[in-house]
Design a protein around this motif. Structure first.
Motif, PDB file in Angstrom:
ATOM      1  N   ASP A  51      15.099 -15.319 -21.940  1.00  0.00           N
ATOM      2  CA  ASP A  51      14.490 -14.585 -23.019  1.00  0.00           C
ATOM      3  C   ASP A  51      13.225 -13.734 -22.806  1.00  0.00           C
ATOM      4  OD1 ASP A  51      16.181 -16.468 -24.602  1.00  0.00           O
ATOM      5  OD2 ASP A  51      14.620 -17.825 -25.200  1.00  0.00           O
ATOM      6  N   VAL A  52      13.196 -12.566 -23.113  1.00  0.00           N
ATOM      7  CA  VAL A  52      12.268 -11.745 -22.986  1.00  0.00           C
ATOM      8  C   VAL A  52      11.671 -11.291 -24.054  1.00  0.00           C
ATOM      9  CG1 VAL A  52      11.504  -9.299 -21.946  1.00  0.00           C
ATOM     10  CG2 VAL A  52      13.517 -10.433 -21.050  1.00  0.00           C
ATOM     11  N   HIS A  53      10.247 -11.601 -24.394  1.00  0.00           N
ATOM     12  CA  HIS A  53       9.413 -11.359 -25.518  1.00  0.00           C
ATOM     13  C   HIS A  53       8.967  -9.963 -25.359  1.00  0.00           C
ATOM     14  CE1 HIS A  53       8.825 -15.721 -26.602  1.00  0.00           C
ATOM     15  NE2 HIS A  53       9.598 -15.863 -25.365  1.00  0.00           N
ATOM     16  N   ILE A  54       9.762  -8.992 -26.172  1.00  0.00           N
ATOM     17  CA  ILE A  54       9.484  -7.603 -26.089  1.00  0.00           C
ATOM     18  C   ILE A  54       8.143  -7.023 -26.901  1.00  0.00           C
ATOM     19  CG2 ILE A  54      10.413  -5.204 -26.524  1.00  0.00           C
ATOM     20  CD1 ILE A  54      13.114  -6.811 -26.023  1.00  0.00           C
ATOM     21  N   ALA A  55       8.067  -7.853 -28.001  1.00  0.00           N
ATOM     22  CA  ALA A  55       7.010  -7.422 -28.807  1.00  0.00           C
ATOM     23  C   ALA A  55       6.755  -8.645 -29.788  1.00  0.00           C
ATOM     24  CB  ALA A  55       7.185  -6.089 -29.717  1.00  0.00           C
ATOM     25  N   PRO A  56       5.791  -8.658 -30.580  1.00  0.00           N
ATOM     26  CA  PRO A  56       5.661  -9.867 -31.373  1.00  0.00           C
ATOM     27  C   PRO A  56       6.824 -10.218 -32.261  1.00  0.00           C
ATOM     28  CG  PRO A  56       3.777  -8.719 -31.342  1.00  0.00           C
ATOM     29  CD  PRO A  56       4.530  -7.741 -30.569  1.00  0.00           C
ATOM     30  N   GLY A  57       7.555 -11.183 -32.342  1.00  0.00           N
ATOM     31  CA  GLY A  57       8.528 -11.428 -33.026  1.00  0.00           C
ATOM     32  C   GLY A  57       9.902 -10.912 -32.790  1.00  0.00           C
ATOM     33  N   VAL A  58       9.824 -10.083 -31.388  1.00  0.00           N
ATOM     34  CA  VAL A  58      11.022  -9.581 -30.889  1.00  0.00           C
ATOM     35  C   VAL A  58      11.290 -10.064 -29.589  1.00  0.00           C
ATOM     36  CG1 VAL A  58      12.288  -7.422 -30.345  1.00  0.00           C
ATOM     37  CG2 VAL A  58      10.587  -7.463 -32.217  1.00  0.00           C
ATOM     38  N   ILE A  59      12.354 -10.932 -29.636  1.00  0.00           N
ATOM     39  CA  ILE A  59      12.956 -11.856 -28.349  1.00  0.00           C
ATOM     40  C   ILE A  59      14.332 -11.638 -28.205  1.00  0.00           C
ATOM     41  CG2 ILE A  59      13.037 -14.000 -27.285  1.00  0.00           C
ATOM     42  CD1 ILE A  59      10.786 -15.127 -29.310  1.00  0.00           C
ATOM     43  N   ARG A  60      14.835 -11.239 -27.044  1.00  0.00           N
ATOM     44  CA  ARG A  60      15.976 -10.781 -26.799  1.00  0.00           C
ATOM     45  C   ARG A  60      16.547 -11.651 -25.438  1.00  0.00           C
ATOM     46  NH1 ARG A  60      15.410  -9.510 -31.143  1.00  0.00           N
ATOM     47  NH2 ARG A  60      16.115  -7.453 -32.236  1.00  0.00           N
ATOM     48  N   GLN A  61      17.602 -11.829 -25.374  1.00  0.00           N
ATOM     49  CA  GLN A  61      18.223 -12.626 -24.202  1.00  0.00           C
ATOM     50  C   GLN A  61      18.910 -11.494 -23.413  1.00  0.00           C
ATOM     51  OE1 GLN A  61      19.107 -13.909 -27.484  1.00  0.00           O
ATOM     52  NE2 GLN A  61      17.219 -14.892 -27.112  1.00  0.00           N
ATOM     53  N   TYR A  62      18.812 -11.556 -21.962  1.00  0.00           N
ATOM     54  CA  TYR A  62      19.371 -10.779 -21.112  1.00  0.00           C
ATOM     55  C   TYR A  62      19.716 -11.569 -19.660  1.00  0.00           C
ATOM     56  CZ  TYR A  62      17.363  -6.863 -23.957  1.00  0.00           C
ATOM     57  OH  TYR A  62      17.274  -6.491 -24.950  1.00  0.00           O
ATOM     58  N   SER A  63      20.899 -11.327 -19.351  1.00  0.00           N
ATOM     59  CA  SER A  63      21.543 -12.031 -18.014  1.00  0.00           C
ATOM     60  C   SER A  63      20.730 -11.596 -16.803  1.00  0.00           C
ATOM     61  CB  SER A  63      22.963 -11.965 -17.837  1.00  0.00           C
ATOM     62  OG  SER A  63      23.575 -12.210 -19.221  1.00  0.00           O
ATOM     63  N   LEU A  64      20.433 -12.698 -15.992  1.00  0.00           N
ATOM     64  CA  LEU A  64      19.872 -12.466 -14.674  1.00  0.00           C
ATOM     65  C   LEU A  64      21.170 -11.775 -13.746  1.00  0.00           C
ATOM     66  CD1 LEU A  64      17.759 -15.493 -14.337  1.00  0.00           C
ATOM     67  CD2 LEU A  64      16.809 -13.187 -14.352  1.00  0.00           C
ATOM     68  N   CYS A  65      20.947 -10.654 -13.074  1.00  0.00           N
ATOM     69  CA  CYS A  65      21.924  -9.915 -12.362  1.00  0.00           C
ATOM     70  C   CYS A  65      21.589 -10.078 -10.937  1.00  0.00           C
ATOM     71  CB  CYS A  65      22.042  -8.581 -12.866  1.00  0.00           C
ATOM     72  SG  CYS A  65      20.897  -7.443 -12.712  1.00  0.00           S
ATOM     73  N   ASN A  66      20.635 -10.337 -10.414  1.00  0.00           N
ATOM     74  CA  ASN A  66      20.308 -10.640  -9.031  1.00  0.00           C
ATOM     75  C   ASN A  66      20.754 -11.842  -8.346  1.00  0.00           C
ATOM     76  OD1 ASN A  66      17.907 -11.558 -10.682  1.00  0.00           O
ATOM     77  ND2 ASN A  66      16.888 -11.953  -8.670  1.00  0.00           N
ATOM     78  N   SER A  67      20.699 -11.857  -7.078  1.00  0.00           N
ATOM     79  CA  SER A  67      21.000 -13.125  -6.235  1.00  0.00           C
ATOM     80  C   SER A  67      20.374 -14.411  -6.580  1.00  0.00           C
ATOM     81  CB  SER A  67      21.215 -12.843  -4.836  1.00  0.00           C
ATOM     82  OG  SER A  67      21.369 -14.130  -4.069  1.00  0.00           O
ATOM     83  N   PRO A  68      20.981 -15.355  -7.066  1.00  0.00           N
ATOM     84  CA  PRO A  68      20.235 -16.706  -7.298  1.00  0.00           C
ATOM     85  C   PRO A  68      19.580 -17.187  -6.058  1.00  0.00           C
ATOM     86  CG  PRO A  68      22.504 -17.024  -8.082  1.00  0.00           C
ATOM     87  CD  PRO A  68      22.586 -15.628  -7.133  1.00  0.00           C
ATOM     88  N   GLU A  69      19.760 -16.615  -4.857  1.00  0.00           N
ATOM     89  CA  GLU A  69      19.055 -16.956  -3.806  1.00  0.00           C
ATOM     90  C   GLU A  69      17.610 -16.320  -3.524  1.00  0.00           C
ATOM     91  OE1 GLU A  69      21.462 -15.959  -0.282  1.00  0.00           O
ATOM     92  OE2 GLU A  69      22.747 -17.691  -0.524  1.00  0.00           O
ATOM     93  N   GLU A  70      17.410 -15.424  -4.570  1.00  0.00           N
ATOM     94  CA  GLU A  70      16.071 -14.899  -4.609  1.00  0.00           C
ATOM     95  C   GLU A  70      15.242 -15.617  -5.443  1.00  0.00           C
ATOM     96  OE1 GLU A  70      17.479 -10.208  -3.694  1.00  0.00           O
ATOM     97  OE2 GLU A  70      17.210 -11.053  -5.814  1.00  0.00           O
ATOM     98  N   ARG A  71      14.296 -16.052  -4.995  1.00  0.00           N
ATOM     99  CA  ARG A  71      13.350 -16.894  -5.738  1.00  0.00           C
ATOM    100  C   ARG A  71      12.155 -16.196  -6.064  1.00  0.00           C
ATOM    101  NH1 ARG A  71      13.840 -22.423  -5.453  1.00  0.00           N
ATOM    102  NH2 ARG A  71      12.014 -22.303  -7.051  1.00  0.00           N
ATOM    103  N   HIS A  72      11.927 -14.663  -5.696  1.00  0.00           N
ATOM    104  CA  HIS A  72      10.634 -14.212  -5.881  1.00  0.00           C
ATOM    105  C   HIS A  72      10.797 -13.104  -7.145  1.00  0.00           C
ATOM    106  CE1 HIS A  72      13.230 -11.552  -3.550  1.00  0.00           C
ATOM    107  NE2 HIS A  72      12.676 -10.472  -4.014  1.00  0.00           N
TER     108      HIS A  72
END
Length: 330
Positions: A51-72
């Motif tokens: 969930d990304v809190h874009i602005a007060p009261g504006v929350i949207r869900q976005y899929s992670l598209c990078n490698s799960p091996e990347e922890r940084h």
């Protein structure tokens, strides 16, 4: 002993720095978030979203598209949708490097199967984002897969060159229809014959999702997986599909009972009563509000829980009780 509110929030939310915004295709930007101190981020699995809190009261869900091996880092890609609810426009217009942005820890309602002998991935436009993360994992594990990426043209296909360059153990096929789906991938033909051990994953806009749904209708239900960006328009809203009567919801921890009227939303009733239920999409798509139910009949209206999960869980943002008493593990 329960953790203080701010401590509980720290366990489920992070404040990250937006390190990079990059144009990936026409109308599509990617956003890279990192820890401000350079620490590792909570791990995620392919298909997860934040969930990304874009602005007060504006929350949207976005899929992670990078490698799960990347922890940084966490990387999401967002298509600007002029006809949407404003979330994508907010991402494109207001987020700037090096803004600090509140995001949730990753959640996954779209997991890769561990026992599949082959994976078929079908992406429509921006629906490639969760599937790209899956490709990273499948390549790392040398699994047999194929990705079919459908878009209007190469200028609209985010990550096309990266995906094609990654494909060593699998195959990546791009299909460009020039805006006419009839000239694109024949999904029905591709999925005409179910194969033992093969699982299908698909994600994309509404018309694409419906085509994939129809093409996999004869496949075993447990071999077909999908993730919606928007609630399908053919889904009947919970308010009009359930009983015309109200019902009682009981909070198991305290025994407290609340009345839910026919025109009331269960999640809102729980929140007004101080129950620890957080909502985000309010469409039955993200799983933020998922709670365990202990007894009672439920009118399930979500798009993420399978039949096994529905035996134990519900999403009160769209689902409701069917009369009588509904007991929740709250």
């Amino acid at each position: 002993m329960n953790a203080p509110t701010n401590e509980r929030e720290a366990l489920t939310h992070l404040e990250l720095v937006l390190r990079q915004v990059r144009m990936e295709a026409a109308g599509i930007n990617s956003y890279e978030f990192v820890d401000p101190e350079g620490n590792e981020l909570p791990a995620f699995t392919p298909g997860a979203h934040i969930d990304v809190h874009i602005a007060p009261g504006v929350i949207r869900q976005y899929s992670l598209c990078n490698s799960p091996e990347e922890r940084h880092r966490y990387v999401v890609a967002v298509l600007r949708d002029e006809s949407g609810r404003g979330g994508s426009r907010g991402m494109h217009e207001t987020l700037r490097v090096p803004n600090r942005v509140r995001v949730s820890v990753p959640r996954n309602n779209f997991r890769l199967s561990d026992d599949a002998s082959k994976i078929i991935l079908l992406a429509g436009g921006i629906g490639v984002t969760p599937l790209k993360s899956m490709v990273h994992q499948l390549e790392a594990e040398s699994k047999n897969y194929e990705l079919h990426y459908c878009a209007k043209g190469p200028e609209f296909a985010a990550f096309q060159s990266e995906l094609e360059g990654m494909a060593k153990t699998g195959k990546v096929h791009c299909h460009f229809d020039g805006g006419d789906p009839a000239k694109g991938l024949n999904i029905a033909q591709l999925l005409q014959t179910p194969q033992v051990g093969t699982h299908v994953y698909y994600c994309g806009p509404g018309g694409f999702m419906e085509a994939c749904k129809q093409a996999t209708a004869h496949w075993p239900a447990d071999a077909v997986h999908c993730e919606h960006f928007k609630a399908p328009i053919q889904k009947v809203p919970a308010e009009s599909s359930g009983t015309d009567e109200g019902y009682i919801v009981e909070l198991a921890a305290s025994g407290r009972k609340l009345t839910v009227l026919p025109d009331q939303n269960l999640a809102e009733v729980l929140q007004q009563a101080g129950a620890p239920v957080e909502t985000s999409c309010a469409s039955g798509l993200c799983g933020t509000c998922k709670v365990r139910h202990l007894s009672g009949q439920i009118d399930h209206q979500d798009f993420i829980l399978d039949e096994n999960e529905r035996q134990s869980f519900m999403t009160p943002c769209v689902s409701r009780g069917c009369g009588g008493t509904l007991v929740l593990d709250l």
